[in-house]
Design a protein around this motif. Structure first.
Motif, mmCIF file in Angstrom:
data_model
loop_
_atom_site.group_PDB
_atom_site.id
_atom_site.type_symbol
_atom_site.label_atom_id
_atom_site.label_comp_id
_atom_site.label_asym_id
_atom_site.label_seq_id
_atom_site.Cartn_x
_atom_site.Cartn_y
_atom_site.Cartn_z
ATOM 1 N N ILE A 179 0.724 -1.191 -0.022
ATOM 2 C CA ILE A 179 0.018 -0.112 -0.024
ATOM 3 C C ILE A 179 1.017 1.268 -0.066
ATOM 4 O O ILE A 179 0.739 1.982 -0.918
ATOM 5 N N TYR A 180 1.798 1.095 0.783
ATOM 6 C CA TYR A 180 2.758 2.434 0.916
ATOM 7 C C TYR A 180 3.702 2.745 -0.340
ATOM 8 O O TYR A 180 3.715 3.660 -0.784
ATOM 9 N N LEU A 181 4.094 1.607 -0.827
ATOM 10 C CA LEU A 181 4.874 1.622 -1.940
ATOM 11 C C LEU A 181 4.032 2.162 -3.312
ATOM 12 O O LEU A 181 4.500 2.654 -4.560
ATOM 13 N N CYS A 182 2.551 1.757 -3.306
ATOM 14 C CA CYS A 182 1.656 2.089 -4.392
ATOM 15 C C CYS A 182 1.503 3.541 -4.522
ATOM 16 O O CYS A 182 1.495 4.001 -5.582
ATOM 17 N N ASP A 183 1.367 4.183 -3.512
ATOM 18 C CA ASP A 183 1.215 5.775 -3.433
ATOM 19 C C ASP A 183 2.461 6.285 -3.730
ATOM 20 O O ASP A 183 3.519 6.452 -3.084
ATOM 21 N N GLY A 184 2.115 7.246 -5.065
ATOM 22 C CA GLY A 184 3.309 8.163 -5.393
ATOM 23 C C GLY A 184 3.514 9.556 -4.711
ATOM 24 O O GLY A 184 4.506 9.950 -4.698
ATOM 25 N N SER A 185 2.555 9.893 -4.162
ATOM 26 C CA SER A 185 2.900 11.050 -3.293
ATOM 27 C C SER A 185 3.144 10.884 -1.761
ATOM 28 O O SER A 185 3.248 12.168 -1.217
ATOM 29 N N ASP A 186 3.313 9.705 -1.238
ATOM 30 C CA ASP A 186 3.699 9.603 0.016
ATOM 31 C C ASP A 186 2.495 9.915 0.954
ATOM 32 O O ASP A 186 2.711 10.117 2.205
ATOM 33 N N GLU A 187 1.550 10.087 0.579
ATOM 34 C CA GLU A 187 0.253 10.398 1.422
ATOM 35 C C GLU A 187 -0.796 9.558 1.029
ATOM 36 O O GLU A 187 -1.251 9.095 -0.117
ATOM 37 N N ASN A 241 -3.514 -6.909 -8.050
ATOM 38 C CA ASN A 241 -2.430 -7.337 -9.049
ATOM 39 C C ASN A 241 -1.022 -7.394 -8.406
ATOM 40 O O ASN A 241 -0.246 -8.674 -8.916
ATOM 41 N N LEU A 242 -0.823 -6.653 -7.726
ATOM 42 C CA LEU A 242 0.767 -6.793 -7.088
ATOM 43 C C LEU A 242 0.933 -7.906 -6.082
ATOM 44 O O LEU A 242 2.022 -8.600 -5.946
ATOM 45 N N THR A 243 -0.167 -8.286 -5.357
ATOM 46 C CA THR A 243 -0.005 -9.475 -4.549
ATOM 47 C C THR A 243 -0.325 -10.613 -5.113
ATOM 48 O O THR A 243 -0.370 -11.814 -4.547
ATOM 49 N N SER A 244 -0.712 -10.995 -6.553
ATOM 50 C CA SER A 244 -1.065 -12.007 -7.203
ATOM 51 C C SER A 244 0.017 -12.948 -7.416
ATOM 52 O O SER A 244 1.153 -12.584 -7.425
ATOM 53 N N TYR A 245 -0.296 -14.339 -7.480
ATOM 54 C CA TYR A 245 0.861 -15.137 -7.627
ATOM 55 C C TYR A 245 1.234 -14.968 -8.988
ATOM 56 O O TYR A 245 0.976 -14.467 -10.093
ATOM 57 N N GLY A 246 2.717 -14.895 -9.102
ATOM 58 C CA GLY A 246 3.487 -14.857 -10.169
ATOM 59 C C GLY A 246 3.934 -13.433 -10.279
ATOM 60 O O GLY A 246 4.855 -13.255 -11.218
ATOM 61 N N HIS A 247 3.543 -12.344 -9.691
ATOM 62 C CA HIS A 247 3.864 -11.202 -9.777
ATOM 63 C C HIS A 247 5.366 -11.001 -9.206
ATOM 64 O O HIS A 247 5.507 -11.564 -8.037
ATOM 65 N N PRO A 248 6.344 -10.316 -9.644
ATOM 66 C CA PRO A 248 7.570 -10.170 -9.086
ATOM 67 C C PRO A 248 7.508 -9.098 -7.953
ATOM 68 O O PRO A 248 8.314 -8.229 -8.004
ATOM 69 N N TRP A 249 6.807 -9.479 -6.712
ATOM 70 C CA TRP A 249 6.726 -8.557 -5.665
ATOM 71 C C TRP A 249 7.997 -8.065 -5.075
ATOM 72 O O TRP A 249 8.293 -6.975 -4.867
ATOM 73 N N PRO A 250 8.858 -9.037 -4.489
ATOM 74 C CA PRO A 250 10.184 -8.551 -3.972
ATOM 75 C C PRO A 250 10.905 -7.695 -4.897
ATOM 76 O O PRO A 250 11.511 -6.800 -4.480
ATOM 77 N N ALA A 251 10.971 -8.060 -6.191
ATOM 78 C CA ALA A 251 11.756 -6.861 -6.988
ATOM 79 C C ALA A 251 11.211 -5.727 -6.988
ATOM 80 O O ALA A 251 11.712 -4.624 -7.154
ATOM 81 N N TRP A 252 9.939 -5.728 -7.197
ATOM 82 C CA TRP A 252 9.065 -4.502 -7.223
ATOM 83 C C TRP A 252 9.246 -3.688 -5.997
ATOM 84 O O TRP A 252 9.253 -2.451 -6.094
ATOM 85 N N LEU A 305 11.585 0.974 -2.999
ATOM 86 C CA LEU A 305 12.054 1.584 -1.968
ATOM 87 C C LEU A 305 13.331 2.159 -2.425
ATOM 88 O O LEU A 305 13.714 3.171 -1.789
ATOM 89 N N ASP A 306 14.074 1.471 -3.367
ATOM 90 C CA ASP A 306 15.316 2.292 -4.080
ATOM 91 C C ASP A 306 14.855 3.636 -4.754
ATOM 92 O O ASP A 306 15.913 4.538 -4.492
ATOM 93 N N ALA A 307 14.086 3.732 -5.503
ATOM 94 C CA ALA A 307 13.579 4.976 -6.005
ATOM 95 C C ALA A 307 13.173 5.978 -4.808
ATOM 96 O O ALA A 307 13.711 7.279 -4.966
ATOM 97 N N ARG A 308 12.435 5.596 -3.671
ATOM 98 C CA ARG A 308 12.163 6.576 -2.875
ATOM 99 C C ARG A 308 13.303 7.175 -2.044
ATOM 100 O O ARG A 308 13.572 8.241 -1.729
ATOM 101 N N GLY A 309 14.256 6.225 -1.822
ATOM 102 C CA GLY A 309 15.638 6.704 -1.339
ATOM 103 C C GLY A 309 16.467 7.539 -1.914
ATOM 104 O O GLY A 309 17.066 8.465 -1.594
#
Length: 173
Positions: free
Chosen positions: A55-63, A78-89, A94-98
């Motif tokens: 939920i936090y990482l989906c939000d682009g505005s940090d609010e 979609n992000l939590t569905s089977y087969g989605h590369p969630w850890p890489a996402w 997190l890297d982009a926010r950092g």
């Protein structure tokens, strides 16, 4: 009343991680409503941390606002569905926010710090759970193939158990 001291963020005001706290609250509500696992268990925490991070990482505005969060349910599914590369996402987000935090300067972001702590816990904590193998347990093509021998257990990272719990909790919400 102003705090006696701050860590230099938020222009001298107390830095409150509202985006993370809102994401964690929404995740907690969804998991409690779904009643999939006992509250307070490690499995529950795995689901809550995984869903809160999503939920936090989906939000682009940090609010987060409740109205906006409701419109994001399909994205969370979609992000939590089977087969989605969630850890890489999650790592990429997190890297982009950092990187954005470094570019903006002004001290550490308390939301991002809590999200990083959550990601670290999800990666480093292993839980003993039923071996689901290569099946797609929450959307089996054939319901008769969905049988899992719960006696066969393996150690897995907490996020790996948290994803199906998150996905089911979103469906049940």
């Amino acid at each position: 009343m102003q705090p006696e001291g701050t860590n230099g963020t938020s222009g001298g005001a107390l830095a409150v991680p509202m985006a993370w706290l809102c994401a964690e609250y929404i995740a907690d509500e969804m998991l409690r409503t779904g009643a999939l696992v006992e509250g307070g268990s490690l499995e529950y925490r795995a689901g809550r941390e995984t869903l809160a991070l999503t939920i936090y990482l989906c939000d682009g505005s940090d609010e987060l606002a409740g109205v906006r969060a409701v419109s994001r349910i399909e994205e969370w599914l979609n992000l939590t569905s089977y087969g989605h590369p969630w850890p890489a996402w999650a790592r990429e987000r997190l890297d982009a926010r950092g990187e954005r935090e470094r570019q903006l300067g002004g001290g550490p972001d308390p939301d991002l710090a809590l999200a990083r702590d959550s990601w670290k816990w999800l990666r480093q904590t292993e839980l003993l759970a039923a071996d689901l193998g290569d099946t797609e347990p929450w959307h089996p093509a054939n319901p008769l193939d969905a049988c899992v021998d719960e006696r066969e257990q393996i150690w897995m990272p907490a996020w790996q158990l948290g994803l199906p719990l998150s996905h089911l909790a979103i469906h049940l919400f």
